[in-house]
Each structure stands twice: as C-alpha cells, then as structure tokens.
Design an enzyme around this catalytic site. Structure first.
Site, PDB file in Angstrom:
ATOM      1  N   ASP A 228       0.848  -1.192   0.000  1.00 30.87           N
ATOM      2  CA  ASP A 228       0.000   0.000   0.000  1.00 30.87           C
ATOM      3  C   ASP A 228       0.884   1.243   0.000  1.00 30.87           C
ATOM      4  O   ASP A 228       2.113   1.151   0.042  1.00 30.87           O
ATOM      5  CB  ASP A 228      -0.951   0.005   1.199  1.00 30.87           C
ATOM      6  CG  ASP A 228      -2.302   0.645   0.859  1.00 30.87           C
ATOM      7  OD1 ASP A 228      -2.299   1.709   0.198  1.00 30.87           O
ATOM      8  OD2 ASP A 228      -3.345   0.089   1.245  1.00 30.87           O
ATOM      9  N   GLY A 254       4.336   1.443  -1.926  1.00 30.60           N
ATOM     10  CA  GLY A 254       4.434   1.869  -3.310  1.00 30.60           C
ATOM     11  C   GLY A 254       3.054   2.151  -3.869  1.00 30.60           C
ATOM     12  O   GLY A 254       2.040   2.036  -3.167  1.00 30.60           O
ATOM     13  N   PHE A 256       0.192   1.191  -6.744  1.00 25.50           N
ATOM     14  CA  PHE A 256      -0.176   0.098  -7.657  1.00 25.50           C
ATOM     15  C   PHE A 256      -0.310   0.565  -9.104  1.00 25.50           C
ATOM     16  O   PHE A 256      -0.551  -0.225 -10.001  1.00 25.50           O
ATOM     17  CB  PHE A 256      -1.438  -0.639  -7.202  1.00 25.50           C
ATOM     18  CG  PHE A 256      -2.602   0.221  -6.781  1.00 25.50           C
ATOM     19  CD1 PHE A 256      -3.054   1.283  -7.554  1.00 25.50           C
ATOM     20  CD2 PHE A 256      -3.271  -0.047  -5.592  1.00 25.50           C
ATOM     21  CE1 PHE A 256      -4.140   2.044  -7.178  1.00 25.50           C
ATOM     22  CE2 PHE A 256      -4.364   0.720  -5.190  1.00 25.50           C
ATOM     23  CZ  PHE A 256      -4.799   1.759  -5.987  1.00 25.50           C
ATOM     24  N   HIS A 274     -13.096  -0.959  -8.056  1.00 26.33           N
ATOM     25  CA  HIS A 274     -14.315  -0.143  -8.180  1.00 26.33           C
ATOM     26  C   HIS A 274     -14.065   1.344  -7.927  1.00 26.33           C
ATOM     27  O   HIS A 274     -14.944   2.171  -8.164  1.00 26.33           O
ATOM     28  CB  HIS A 274     -15.428  -0.680  -7.272  1.00 26.33           C
ATOM     29  CG  HIS A 274     -15.261  -0.373  -5.812  1.00 26.33           C
ATOM     30  ND1 HIS A 274     -16.316  -0.429  -4.914  1.00 26.33           N
ATOM     31  CD2 HIS A 274     -14.179  -0.007  -5.066  1.00 26.33           C
ATOM     32  CE1 HIS A 274     -15.891  -0.126  -3.705  1.00 26.33           C
ATOM     33  NE2 HIS A 274     -14.596   0.134  -3.773  1.00 26.33           N
TER      34      HIS A 274
END
Length: 366
Positions: A228, A254, A256, A274
């Site tokens: 995360d 980091g 994504f 989502h």
C-alpha cells in the site's frame, strides 16, 4: 469483547430470505397510495443520520455493560437529557435501541454493531457517513449526475487520496471505516473461497490487512504481503505483527499504478478496482500482471452488479463511487470480463458469497 456474531446462513437460504423481504417491501409500496410511499421514503435518511449521531456520541459503548436510565446515559456521554430522549425515541422506533418498561435504554442486535469493541463493528463506518466531509460531497450528487463525473477535485482542489495525505484525520476516519466494512465480508469470503490452496498471497492496496491476517491465521504455513501507499504502511509492522505472524507477514510500500511485489501465488485486489474508471483500472491490472508468474491467480473482491431491478447494496455504493471517486463504478460480470481481457487476464469464475462481495478469479492470458 462482545460475543462473536452468528455465522451467516447458507447462501441459498440468505438469498431466499432477501427475496422474501424485498418482495414484502415492494408489495407494501404498491398497496399504499403513491404519495404515502413517497412520504415514507423521505424519512428513511433521518433514521440513518440519527444512527450516525449515536455512533459519534458512543451510545452503544455506554450501554455495553447493561441498561441505563435516560439521566444516567445522558450524563455518561455528556449530552442534554431531554434532547437524548428525543433522539432515542426515533432510534428505538427504528429498532436500533430498545427501551424497557422502567424507561431504561438497552442494546439490540442492531446496536451491538455500533460498539467499538464488537467483533464486527460498524461504528467507524457510521462516523464516516455522518461526517461533515461525506455529507458535503453527497450534496453534489445532482451535479455529478448532470456532468457524469465527481465534483470532488473541483470542490477540494484535489482528489481524496491527496486530500487524505494533507488531512490525516480524514484519512484515518476513512481507513477505519473501510476496515470495519471489510470485516463484514471476511467470514463469508472464507466460507465461499478456498484461499488455503495458495502458498503466498499479496494484498494489493491491502490497508490494515484485516482479510489477509485472517487468512494467514487460518493457514499457518502461508505467507503474505501487504502492499500500500507509504502513509498507510507506516507503522503497520508494529501494530500487526503478533504471535504467529512474524516472519510470515511482510510489508511493502508503493503505488499500484507503478509497481507490485513479485512472486505471489495469488494477488488480492479487495475494494480497489471499483474506485477507478476503466482506463485507470486497466493500468492497475496491467501493473499487477507484470509482477505475476504465469501460474499465479488474480482475485478481485468486489461487488458484481446484478442485471435486474431488485434492491442490491451495489446500487447504493455505485452512486458513492460516482460522488467520491475519479470515475469509479460497480461493474457487472460482463464488464469485469471485458476489463480483465483488455488487461491481459482471462476471467476464470465468479464466486458469490453471503456478503455483497464476490470473488472474481482470473489468470494471466499469456
């Protein structure tokens, strides 16, 4: 600690109960005059907001040790007794709390979930829903519908993720709320999907790691990684590395959009896809695909939108995405399949659970 919540009934039973409940509600709306049904609809938000206030005041925690008379409860939480009686009158009528014949208030099965120490607590979710920031942005729903996109960045000058960096208290409320919501799905997910077949799991955007930690505790030989942003990962090892997890649970920081840890047997994206429009979701999925070996599996845990007109939590959360995210949305199975195909994956199956979430399983296309 509060006693553990009862396990959900089997999925077919739960679906039958849900259809029966929704059918009764629909029948009621058809039988009463339209303006009466509309008037009833207009009042539902008031009970929700009153419940948010109960969470903010800590009423359920104050009643955890047993029933209390109004004056005693008002003194315990530091509020006006007359105003508390008026608030509780609505909450009792909605079944959130109960009042005994002697006038004392007590918890119900509903308000047990507002306790901060409950095994499955939604107190933090209601603190988020009742916050001034959340209410302010839902007031822009009409603008979002007019323009087809959120007004968040226009109103605040930045998107929520940057806002949370500059306003840590807002980020903390959000993180705790998402953890509390995630706890609802943990048992249904474990019951529906066999995570134990993997030797290692990487939780992408894993936050505080509630699902991954539960999986590791059930499968002592498994290893896991929480990945995360730096602000989320900071301090997590000290908070989460308890008995049995040291040496098995690791942390990497980091974005994504740029990278993902390599070497996992399964990659979990829980309530991540989502949040983003198709273009950004593809960027995330392609980044994860680059880190995966050919035999690894992708597990997207999200709502799969039904293609019918029956009530479903996803229809509310889809509007939450419209109001608060840069293009986020809930997707149907077909939409997930197309998104995965464009991102280098093949949709394997969709596993429903007793919670609104499903497990969307995919494998690399090459």
């Amino acid at each position: 600690m509060a006693s553990a919540p009862p396990k959900a009934p089997p999925l077919p039973v739960l679906r039958a109960l849900t259809w029966f409940r929704d059918g009764l509600a629909a029948l009621h709306r058809r039988l009463v005059p339209g303006h009466i049904a509309l008037l009833e609809l207009s009042t539902t938000g008031y009970l929700t907001h009153a419940t948010c206030v109960a969470a903010e005041l800590g009423l359920a925690d104050a009643l955890a040790a047993g029933p209390r008379q109004p004056a005693d409860l008002a003194a315990a939480v530091g509020v006006n007794e007359d105003a508390l009686r008026r608030l509780m009158r609505l909450l009792v009528s909605g079944g959130v709390f109960a009042q005994r014949r002697d006038g004392a208030y007590q918890l119900t099965g509903i308000s047990q979930g507002l306790r901060g120490d409950a095994d499955v607590s939604l107190r933090d979710l209601f603190l988020l829903l009742g916050s001034e920031l959340h209410r302010k942005h839902w007031s822009h729903l009409a603008d979002a519908v007019r323009h087809g996109e959120s007004r968040w960045a226009e109103v605040e000058g930045m998107w929520f993720w940057d806002y949370a960096e500059q306003h840590p208290e807002a980020g903390e409320i959000f993180d705790r709320a998402m953890t509390s919501v995630g706890s609802l799905a943990t048992e249904p997910l474990q019951a529906a999907y066999d995570f134990g077949r993997f030797g290692s799991i990487v939780d992408i955007g894993g936050g505080r790691g509630s699902l991954l930690i539960d999986i590791l505790q059930r499968h002592p030989s498994m290893r896991g990684t929480i990945f995360d942003l730096p602000r989320v990962v900071a301090g997590l090892p000290e908070q989460l590395l308890g008995p049995g997890l040291t040496g098995r649970l690791t942390f990497e920081e980091g974005s994504f959009f740029e990278t993902a840890p390599k070497g996992g047997d399964a990659y979990v994206l829980k309530h991540i896809i989502h949040d983003w429009n198709d273009e950004d979701a593809e960027r995330i999925l392609r980044t994860v695909r680059t880190a995966m070996e050919s035999e690894a599996r992708l597990l997207i845990i999200d709502i799969v939108m039904p293609e019918n007109h029956r009530p479903h939590p996803g229809k509310v959360i889809d509007l939450e995405m419209l109001v608060n995210t840069p293009g986020g949305r809930e997707r149907t199975q077909t939409e997930f399949g197309n998104l995965l195909s464009r991102s280098g994956f093949v949709l394997t199956r969709v596993v429903p659970t007793a919670a609104p979430d499903c497990v969307i399983e995919a494998h690399p296309a090459w």
